[in-house]
Write an enzyme that holds these catalytic residues in place. Structure first.
Site, PDB file in Angstrom:
ATOM      1  CB  ALA A  70      -0.919   0.004   1.216  1.00 58.54           C
ATOM      2  CG  MET A  71       3.719   1.316  -3.076  1.00 61.31           C
ATOM      3  SD  MET A  71       4.831   0.620  -1.853  1.00 61.31           S
ATOM      4  CE  MET A  71       6.193   1.739  -1.944  1.00 61.31           C
ATOM      5  CB  CYS A 128      -4.778   2.787  -6.944  1.00 62.43           C
ATOM      6  SG  CYS A 128      -3.897   2.707  -5.371  1.00 62.43           S
ATOM      7  CE  LYS A 163      -2.534  -2.316 -13.465  1.00 60.42           C
ATOM      8  NZ  LYS A 163      -1.140  -2.153 -13.064  1.00 60.42           N
ATOM      9  CB  THR A 191      -2.881  -5.118  -6.373  1.00 57.46           C
ATOM     10  OG1 THR A 191      -3.395  -3.816  -6.127  1.00 57.46           O
ATOM     11  CG2 THR A 191      -1.452  -5.016  -6.862  1.00 57.46           C
ATOM     12  N   GLY A 263       5.332  -7.139 -13.250  1.00 59.66           N
ATOM     13  CA  GLY A 263       5.692  -6.263 -12.135  1.00 59.66           C
ATOM     14  C   GLY A 263       6.406  -7.059 -11.069  1.00 59.66           C
TER      15      GLY A 263
HETATM   16  C1  DHB Z   1      -0.480   2.148  -5.978  1.00 61.22           C
HETATM   17  C2  DHB Z   1      -1.044   0.904  -5.984  1.00 61.22           C
HETATM   18  C3  DHB Z   1      -1.736   0.460  -7.087  1.00 61.22           C
HETATM   19  O1  DHB Z   1      -2.303  -0.775  -7.152  1.00 61.22           O
HETATM   20  C4  DHB Z   1      -1.881   1.283  -8.172  1.00 61.22           C
HETATM   21  O2  DHB Z   1      -2.586   0.890  -9.225  1.00 61.22           O
HETATM   22  C5  DHB Z   1      -1.298   2.523  -8.164  1.00 61.22           C
HETATM   23  C6  DHB Z   1      -0.597   2.963  -7.060  1.00 61.22           C
HETATM   24  C7  DHB Z   1       0.223   2.672  -4.792  1.00 61.22           C
HETATM   25  O3  DHB Z   1      -0.025   2.224  -3.686  1.00 61.22           O
HETATM   26  O4  DHB Z   1       1.037   3.616  -4.949  1.00 61.22           O
END
Ligand code: DHB
Length: 302
Positions: A70-71, A128, A163, A191, A263
């Site tokens: 979870a960036m 995301c 996406k 994800t 990825g």
């Molecule tokens: C991030 C995670 C994702 O699945 C995505 O599509 C884009 C960004 C994230 O955590 O930065």
């Protein structure tokens, strides 16, 4: 001689292997490095209007069968990102600019700026799973998807990829909304929403608690989504999720993908994964008497 060239509408790729967004794609140096491997294209980190630090740590952990992150969409903001794109010499391959926004207007501004930086195509991140106000929060409404894609289509002339997330009831409905809005391809999947709890501290490990699961464990989910989307739409599909070997690529293509993104595979195998995939796909095609990868697209449906 085996031919690996593929086309995503009018974007020609020397082979079907693309770097997925979110890994080794924050700066020009790492994307250049990937393009020197056997990747035909790279997708940038998702870029928004303004700089963001993302979620607090921990943001990433390796689990038994996949990776959890979870960036939180960390990125330098679109105005700072142009210099990175311009530093990539794309003689070796194509650059796909990934963008995220919270509404139609933001997507319009971002897409025009990305196009001006010279990217070859856009990937709209409507998936995301863990950023408030972005990604999946707007990417589960077919009307919203349709409006965003339509607006971006009017703002730029480069191909637009959308996406999508598997964390929805009916991904086909969303793919159709994107197609009707003028999308040139669908990218599936992002994800899978997931969580890990530390049983000693009795707390979720990620600071954001919930994250997105990627890697080997999600490949069957990706395959099922690509297979169903293929039956629902006419535009090409780019398959992504859990690819680590040539057979995985063949499987996605048989399900209906015209190209694939990699990825988490880089986490397991290093950047040489692109060369490995190329060699393994050529070997499989040679052994099975296929000369052209395009002959394999969607064969599982026949
Ligand atoms: C991030 C995670 C994702 O699945 C995505 O599509 C884009 C960004 C994230 O955590 O930065």
């Amino acid at each position: 001689m085996v031919s690996l060239t593929t086309c995503i509408n009018n974007l020609e790729l020397k082979n079907p292997f693309i770097l997925a967004s979110g890994i080794m794609d924050e700066d020009a140096g790492s994307m250049k490095r990937i393009l020197q491997e056997d990747a035909a294209a790279v997708v940038t980190k998702s870029i928004g209007l303004h700089e963001r630090n993302g979620h607090s740590n921990p943001t990433f952990l390796e689990l038994e069968h996949g990776l959890l992150n979870a960036m939180g969409l960390p990125n330098p903001g679109i105005d700072s990102y142009g210099s990175e794109i311009k530093k990539i010499n794309n003689d070796n391959g194509k650059i796909i600019g990934s963008i995220f926004g919270s509404n139609v207007e933001e997507f319009e501004i971002l897409s025009e700026k990305m196009q001006n930086y010279g990217v070859n195509a856009l990937e709209l991140n409507l998936s995301c799973p863990h950023a408030k106000g972005y990604g999946l929060e707007i990417g589960q409404d077919p009307e919203e998807i349709n409006k965003i894609v339509r607006a971006v289509k009017q703002s730029v002339s480069i191909p637009i990829f959308v996406k999508l997330s598997p964390n929805v009831n009916d991904i086909c409905m969303l793919a159709k909304a994107a197609e009707q809005g003028g999308a040139d391809a669908i990218v599936a999947i992002n994800t899978v929403k997931a969580m890990k709890i530390d049983i000693e501290t009795k707390r979720p490990i990620l600071a954001n608690k919930i994250g997105g699961y990627s890697g080997k464990a999600i490949k069957p989910i990706g395959i099922r989504n690509v297979y169903e989307i293929f039956e629902a739409i006419k535009i090409p599909i780019i398959g992504v999720g859990g690819i680590t070997k040539g057979e995985d690529v063949i499987e996605y293509i048989m399900a209906g993908a015209s190209a694939v993104q990699v990825g988490s595979g880089i986490y397991y195998n290093g950047i040489q994964i692109f060369t490995q995939l190329k060699e393994q796909v050529i070997k499989w095609m040679t052994q099975n008497n296929y000369q052209n990868i395009k002959e394999l697209i969607g064969v599982a449906h026949k």
